[in-house]
Write a protein that holds these residues in place. Structure first.
Motif, PDB file in Angstrom:
ATOM      1  N   PRO A  19       1.049  -1.000  -0.341  1.00  0.00           N
ATOM      2  CA  PRO A  19      -0.089   0.055  -0.181  1.00  0.00           C
ATOM      3  C   PRO A  19       0.715   1.103   0.170  1.00  0.00           C
ATOM      4  CG  PRO A  19      -0.272  -1.941   2.100  1.00  0.00           C
ATOM      5  CD  PRO A  19       0.844  -1.978   0.377  1.00  0.00           C
ATOM      6  N   SER A  20       0.496   2.267  -0.606  1.00  0.00           N
ATOM      7  CA  SER A  20       0.928   3.568  -0.390  1.00  0.00           C
ATOM      8  C   SER A  20       1.615   4.314   1.010  1.00  0.00           C
ATOM      9  CB  SER A  20       0.859   4.393  -2.241  1.00  0.00           C
ATOM     10  OG  SER A  20      -0.396   4.837  -1.473  1.00  0.00           O
ATOM     11  N   ALA A  21       2.457   5.234   0.654  1.00  0.00           N
ATOM     12  CA  ALA A  21       1.851   5.794   2.358  1.00  0.00           C
ATOM     13  C   ALA A  21       1.117   6.432   2.430  1.00  0.00           C
ATOM     14  CB  ALA A  21       3.539   6.799   2.146  1.00  0.00           C
ATOM     15  N   SER A  22       0.181   7.394   1.078  1.00  0.00           N
ATOM     16  CA  SER A  22      -0.598   8.037   1.413  1.00  0.00           C
ATOM     17  C   SER A  22      -2.474   7.576   1.090  1.00  0.00           C
ATOM     18  CB  SER A  22      -0.316   9.112   0.337  1.00  0.00           C
ATOM     19  OG  SER A  22      -1.343   8.476  -0.671  1.00  0.00           O
ATOM     20  N   SER A  23      -2.298   5.987   1.684  1.00  0.00           N
ATOM     21  CA  SER A  23      -3.658   5.393   1.633  1.00  0.00           C
ATOM     22  C   SER A  23      -3.313   3.614   1.773  1.00  0.00           C
ATOM     23  CB  SER A  23      -4.249   4.921  -0.384  1.00  0.00           C
ATOM     24  OG  SER A  23      -5.056   4.182   0.138  1.00  0.00           O
ATOM     25  N   ALA A  24      -4.734   3.495   2.457  1.00  0.00           N
ATOM     26  CA  ALA A  24      -4.263   2.007   2.981  1.00  0.00           C
ATOM     27  C   ALA A  24      -4.613   0.801   1.526  1.00  0.00           C
ATOM     28  CB  ALA A  24      -4.916   2.168   4.341  1.00  0.00           C
ATOM     29  N   ASP A  25      -4.800   1.725   0.689  1.00  0.00           N
ATOM     30  CA  ASP A  25      -5.522   0.966  -0.175  1.00  0.00           C
ATOM     31  C   ASP A  25      -5.437  -0.020  -0.659  1.00  0.00           C
ATOM     32  OD1 ASP A  25      -7.480   0.243  -2.671  1.00  0.00           O
ATOM     33  OD2 ASP A  25      -5.829   0.979  -3.711  1.00  0.00           O
ATOM     34  N   SER A  26      -5.725  -1.440  -1.133  1.00  0.00           N
ATOM     35  CA  SER A  26      -4.998  -2.944  -0.871  1.00  0.00           C
ATOM     36  C   SER A  26      -5.639  -3.793  -1.659  1.00  0.00           C
ATOM     37  CB  SER A  26      -4.139  -3.165   0.408  1.00  0.00           C
ATOM     38  OG  SER A  26      -5.978  -4.207   0.925  1.00  0.00           O
ATOM     39  N   SER A  27      -6.062  -2.886  -3.082  1.00  0.00           N
ATOM     40  CA  SER A  27      -6.592  -3.482  -4.095  1.00  0.00           C
ATOM     41  C   SER A  27      -6.307  -5.510  -4.399  1.00  0.00           C
ATOM     42  CB  SER A  27      -7.312  -2.819  -5.501  1.00  0.00           C
ATOM     43  OG  SER A  27      -5.924  -1.701  -5.493  1.00  0.00           O
ATOM     44  N   ASN A  28      -4.406  -5.079  -4.685  1.00  0.00           N
ATOM     45  CA  ASN A  28      -4.227  -6.095  -5.865  1.00  0.00           C
ATOM     46  C   ASN A  28      -3.911  -7.028  -4.769  1.00  0.00           C
ATOM     47  OD1 ASN A  28      -3.626  -4.518  -7.513  1.00  0.00           O
ATOM     48  ND2 ASN A  28      -1.560  -3.464  -7.171  1.00  0.00           N
ATOM     49  N   ALA A  29      -4.364  -6.688  -3.050  1.00  0.00           N
ATOM     50  CA  ALA A  29      -4.122  -8.190  -2.433  1.00  0.00           C
ATOM     51  C   ALA A  29      -4.971  -9.089  -2.278  1.00  0.00           C
ATOM     52  CB  ALA A  29      -3.968  -7.684  -0.553  1.00  0.00           C
ATOM     53  N   LYS A  30      -4.610 -10.188  -2.963  1.00  0.00           N
ATOM     54  CA  LYS A  30      -5.393 -11.951  -2.838  1.00  0.00           C
ATOM     55  C   LYS A  30      -5.249 -12.459  -1.816  1.00  0.00           C
ATOM     56  CE  LYS A  30      -6.716 -15.087  -6.443  1.00  0.00           C
ATOM     57  NZ  LYS A  30      -6.347 -15.634  -7.943  1.00  0.00           N
ATOM     58  N   ARG A  31      -6.789 -13.159  -1.219  1.00  0.00           N
ATOM     59  CA  ARG A  31      -6.760 -13.494  -0.196  1.00  0.00           C
ATOM     60  C   ARG A  31      -6.879 -15.015  -0.624  1.00  0.00           C
ATOM     61  NH1 ARG A  31      -8.478 -10.313   3.016  1.00  0.00           N
ATOM     62  NH2 ARG A  31      -9.509 -11.956   4.510  1.00  0.00           N
ATOM     63  N   PHE A  32      -6.019 -16.011   0.093  1.00  0.00           N
ATOM     64  CA  PHE A  32      -5.871 -17.568  -0.576  1.00  0.00           C
ATOM     65  C   PHE A  32      -5.678 -18.240   0.910  1.00  0.00           C
ATOM     66  CE2 PHE A  32      -3.196 -15.357  -2.950  1.00  0.00           C
ATOM     67  CZ  PHE A  32      -3.050 -16.342  -3.913  1.00  0.00           C
ATOM     68  N   PRO A  33      -7.723 -18.621   1.501  1.00  0.00           N
ATOM     69  CA  PRO A  33      -8.454 -19.781   2.903  1.00  0.00           C
ATOM     70  C   PRO A  33      -6.929 -20.844   2.896  1.00  0.00           C
ATOM     71  CG  PRO A  33      -9.385 -18.514   1.819  1.00  0.00           C
ATOM     72  CD  PRO A  33      -8.408 -18.061   0.729  1.00  0.00           C
ATOM     73  N   PHE A  34      -7.012 -21.163   3.676  1.00  0.00           N
ATOM     74  CA  PHE A  34      -6.949 -22.347   4.323  1.00  0.00           C
ATOM     75  C   PHE A  34      -6.718 -23.318   5.525  1.00  0.00           C
ATOM     76  CE2 PHE A  34      -3.308 -19.953   5.871  1.00  0.00           C
ATOM     77  CZ  PHE A  34      -2.850 -20.377   7.014  1.00  0.00           C
ATOM     78  N   SER A  35      -6.985 -24.476   5.613  1.00  0.00           N
ATOM     79  CA  SER A  35      -7.820 -24.791   7.142  1.00  0.00           C
ATOM     80  C   SER A  35      -7.167 -24.334   7.939  1.00  0.00           C
ATOM     81  CB  SER A  35      -7.714 -26.688   6.555  1.00  0.00           C
ATOM     82  OG  SER A  35      -7.864 -27.360   8.202  1.00  0.00           O
ATOM     83  N   TYR A  36      -7.368 -24.379   9.333  1.00  0.00           N
ATOM     84  CA  TYR A  36      -6.246 -24.222  10.230  1.00  0.00           C
ATOM     85  C   TYR A  36      -5.369 -25.196  10.892  1.00  0.00           C
ATOM     86  CZ  TYR A  36      -5.392 -23.040  15.136  1.00  0.00           C
ATOM     87  OH  TYR A  36      -4.719 -22.196  16.137  1.00  0.00           O
ATOM     88  N   ASN A  37      -5.387 -26.097  10.782  1.00  0.00           N
ATOM     89  CA  ASN A  37      -4.840 -27.438  10.648  1.00  0.00           C
ATOM     90  C   ASN A  37      -3.499 -27.797   9.556  1.00  0.00           C
ATOM     91  OD1 ASN A  37      -5.149 -27.246  13.823  1.00  0.00           O
ATOM     92  ND2 ASN A  37      -6.979 -28.235  13.257  1.00  0.00           N
ATOM     93  N   ALA A  38      -4.107 -27.079   8.209  1.00  0.00           N
ATOM     94  CA  ALA A  38      -3.589 -27.942   6.890  1.00  0.00           C
ATOM     95  C   ALA A  38      -3.193 -26.809   5.960  1.00  0.00           C
ATOM     96  CB  ALA A  38      -3.840 -29.130   6.763  1.00  0.00           C
ATOM     97  N   GLN A  39      -2.345 -25.658   6.596  1.00  0.00           N
ATOM     98  CA  GLN A  39      -1.526 -25.168   5.612  1.00  0.00           C
ATOM     99  C   GLN A  39      -1.425 -25.238   4.345  1.00  0.00           C
ATOM    100  OE1 GLN A  39      -0.081 -25.181   8.241  1.00  0.00           O
ATOM    101  NE2 GLN A  39       1.773 -25.827   7.907  1.00  0.00           N
TER     102      GLN A  39
END
Length: 689
Positions: free
Chosen positions: A433-453
């Motif tokens: 994220p840039s210093a002037s914004s918390a924008d994180s539109s390029n962030a992608k999420r990858f969920p995983f099981s609590y016991n099996a990353q």
């Protein structure tokens, strides 16, 4: 057993695109007939009413006893309770030693868990193991990783449905069934279903719909926790199928993606239903503080999560009428029920400010959340580790970690919580994220099981980060992800963020910000070695926390209104509504749900240390907090602190008349109001005098 009147409420129950036309009953509640029996199929268990047989875990405790007396008098069918290792009677009702024994003897449909946070996770698990159809957990500060474990259990069964934790509970005004600590005088039987993250915002919504003559059907407090047992979308699907519910009030706030899931559901619902039930919404936290949690455990954002404005925009596009204060729900719902599309953002003075901000949403995402550096733009919980401590934890797992040397493109790699899947997730962004914004539109999420990353696709993550495809890079990325997952679990983190660069065919960590779950230490004393490290927090924030107060100074140099509010959601909303009306709050302050006169006095003391404050705005809606007690606290502050700035007081809810009388007869320079708009206008006027 489910009575005939209750059966007429169900209609055909729609779950995730599957329509179930028939229901059958079991001795411990009703179930949805479906080919797929899973946690989603427990949703009908939320339809409580006169038929619901309720037990309490922790039945003989002081709070449970007082709550049970009020609930029984109101009409709740409480049939007994549980006290470990003890058999007998309490309030003339049977007490049994285990939940399983209570299920055999008392055959409850629901249990209310009234035990301290350090015992609550065990109590929830005991209820699930005993297959209680509805489990209601009201406790705050249940450790996050205990809840992750509970959710991994819930996903594997189809008998028990959880509401909470950190929730006011669930209540049916029509069926006179209360499992929680909602203020009963506000409620009246009627037609509005209410779903809320915030307890105080839900209470004021209840009062608003009562004053409007609409009343309430079923009110589901999903709670302000990071991982609620029932989310907004699920609660909406229940109210869709509740024949007593003719309109819906929906209250969200910052943190997570549940509001976006709900907006998508609403958009689909409005397109497929012949006569969709009107929905009015509110989202608190538009003016969130940079780098801080806003009171509730789940009121923080991490990369890839939407802002409050994003959520408001999504709701409007889905056809939801939005208001900016809970006192407006009654009128807005009445107009929607009458077929008039009114009272959305921009149609009253209190909406004008946010309407202007909405026009700039697409151009300047997250602009109000500017921070001094990219890695500090993330909302923070109570404890973030010093960078060198975070580096040391990584080194213990064989990870190279050193400050950024200026060479190489920095990428974001983090582990946090995916609140939609109720599981941990890896968060990856090819840029920071840039210093002037918390924008994180390029962030992608990858969920995983609590016991099996190890179920994560390293190749997909590397591709999203724009890393090379070399075996060495892939191997070092896999090693880092395993290390982060291990630290996340072993050290009970809620968010682990690293800055990484690719150099010489390997991944190097050049920045780290590790946030630990404060509830693990607060409730159970776990991770004490890390929680004992010095904090760099503002001394006023630390002092407030010692008195059970959440205080956050807001950054604007022109802010001049000190706010004193009970409840995190209402405190966020107070800051937002003041901004919409043309004022600026100097702080967020939540006295907590059990504020006392001394708490109010301490709140005044902390607020008045801020030289910017020209007026104090006290905005109280009483649930557990009593209006007369707040009023006495205001008088105590005047007497002992020598308050020199004007004070505007708005008290509604429990004991409001007595509180208002105390203020009116005090003879002090106090400005007392019933309505929020009038009180806000006076506070703004005084702040500019």
């Amino acid at each position: 057993m489910l009575d005939v009147a209750r059966h007429s409420r169900l209609g055909s129950f729609r779950l995730s695109g599957l329509r179930c036309h028939r229901h059958h009953l079991h001795s411990r509640g009703f179930r949805t007939s479906s080919v797929h029996q899973n946690y989603e199929s427990t949703l009908p268990n939320l339809l409580i009413g006169k038929h619901t047989r309720v037990i309490f875990q922790g039945f003989t405790g002081r709070q449970a006893t007082a709550n049970a007396k009020d609930s029984i008098e109101w009409g709740t069918n409480i049939v007994g309770g549980v006290k470990p290792g003890w058999t007998g009677e309490h309030l003339g009702l049977p007490v049994l030693p285990t939940v399983r024994k209570a299920m055999e003897v008392l055959k409850p449909d629901a249990t209310g868990i009234y035990v301290a946070a350090h015992q609550a996770a065990g109590a929830i698990e005991e209820a699930i193991e005993a297959e209680v159809p509805l489990v209601v957990a009201v406790a705050e500060h249940i450790p996050l990783h205990d809840m992750l474990r509970i959710h991994s259990i819930l996903k594997t069964q189809s008998k028990s449905r959880l509401v909470g934790p950190n929730s006011p509970g669930i209540i049916s005004s029509v069926g006179k069934c209360r499992i929680g600590f909602q203020p009963l005088p506000c409620f009246s039987p009627g037609k509005v279903g209410i779903i809320a993250k915030s307890g105080t915002l839900s209470y004021e919504t209840v009062a608003s719909t009562t004053r409007a003559g609409l009343g309430q059907s079923l009110c589901i407090g999903i709670g302000g926790d990071i991982l609620p047992g029932t989310d907004l979308r699920e609660a909406l699907s229940v109210l869709e199928n509740d024949n007593d519910t003719e309109a819906i009030a929906l209250i969200g706030e910052i943190g997570g993606t549940l509001e976006m899931d709900a907006a998508a559901w609403i958009k689909d619902y409005n397109s497929r239903a012949e006569s969709p039930k009107p929905i009015v919404g509110l989202v608190a936290g538009v003016n969130e503080a940079p780098g801080r949690i806003m009171g509730h455990a789940g009121a923080f954002t991490i990369p890839g999560e939407p802002s409050a404005r994003d959520k408001i925009k999504a709701f409007i596009e889905a056809g939801v009428t939005m208001v900016n204060h809970p006192a407006k729900f009654g009128d807005a719902l009445k107009k929607r029920l009458q077929g008039r599309q009114e009272f959305s953002y921009g149609q009253s003075p209190l909406h004008a400010g946010l309407r202007r901000k909405m026009h700039t949403l697409c151009r300047r995402p997250g602009a109000t959340r500017a921070a001094s550096s990219p890695i500090q733009a993330i909302q923070k919980r109570t404890l973030y580790l010093p960078t060198e401590t975070a580096f040391d934890l990584l080194r213990q797992h064989g990870i190279t970690a050193a400050p950024y040397s200026g060479h190489g493109t920095r990428h974001l790699l983090a582990v946090g919580i995916d609140r939609s899947s109720r599981s941990p997730c890896l968060i990856a962004s090819p840029s920071l994220p840039s210093a002037s914004s918390a924008d994180s539109s390029n962030a992608k999420r990858f969920p995983f099981s609590y016991n099996a990353q190890d179920t994560l696709s390293i190749e997909r993550i590397a591709s999203h980060l724009s890393l090379s495809k070399s075996d060495a890079t892939t191997t070092s990325l896999r090693t880092l992800i395993r290390a982060l997952a291990a630290i996340f679990k072993d050290r009970e983190a809620f968010y682990l963020e690293t800055e990484i660069v690719e150099r010489l065919g390997a991944i190097k960590v050049v920045g780290a910000r590790f946030g630990l779950d404060d509830a693990a230490y607060r409730s159970l004393g776990r991770q004490g070695d890390l929680h004992s490290l010095p904090t760099s927090d503002d001394p006023a924030i630390v002092e407030a926390a010692q008195h059970g107060i959440v205080y956050i100074p807001l950054p604007s140099t022109t802010a001049s209104i000190g706010t004193l509010v009970n409840g995190a959601g209402l405190a966020m909303n107070t800051v937002d509504a003041l901004a919409d009306a043309g004022g600026e709050a100097a702080n967020f302050l939540d006295t907590g749900g059990k504020a006392t006169s001394e708490t109010v006095k301490k709140s005044f003391e902390i607020i008045l240390r801020d030289p910017r404050v020209k007026v104090v705005f006290v905005n109280i809606f009483g649930g557990l907090t009593l209006g007369d007690m707040i009023a006495r606290g205001v008088l105590l502050a005047f007497k002992e602190l020598g308050v020199q700035v004007p004070v505007v007081v708005r008290i509604r809810g429990t004991n409001e008349e007595e509180g208002q009388r105390i203020i009116a007869e005090s003879g002090l320079p106090l400005f007392a109001f019933d309505g929020f708009e009038e009180a806000a206008a006076k506070a703004i006027e005084l702040s500019k005098a």
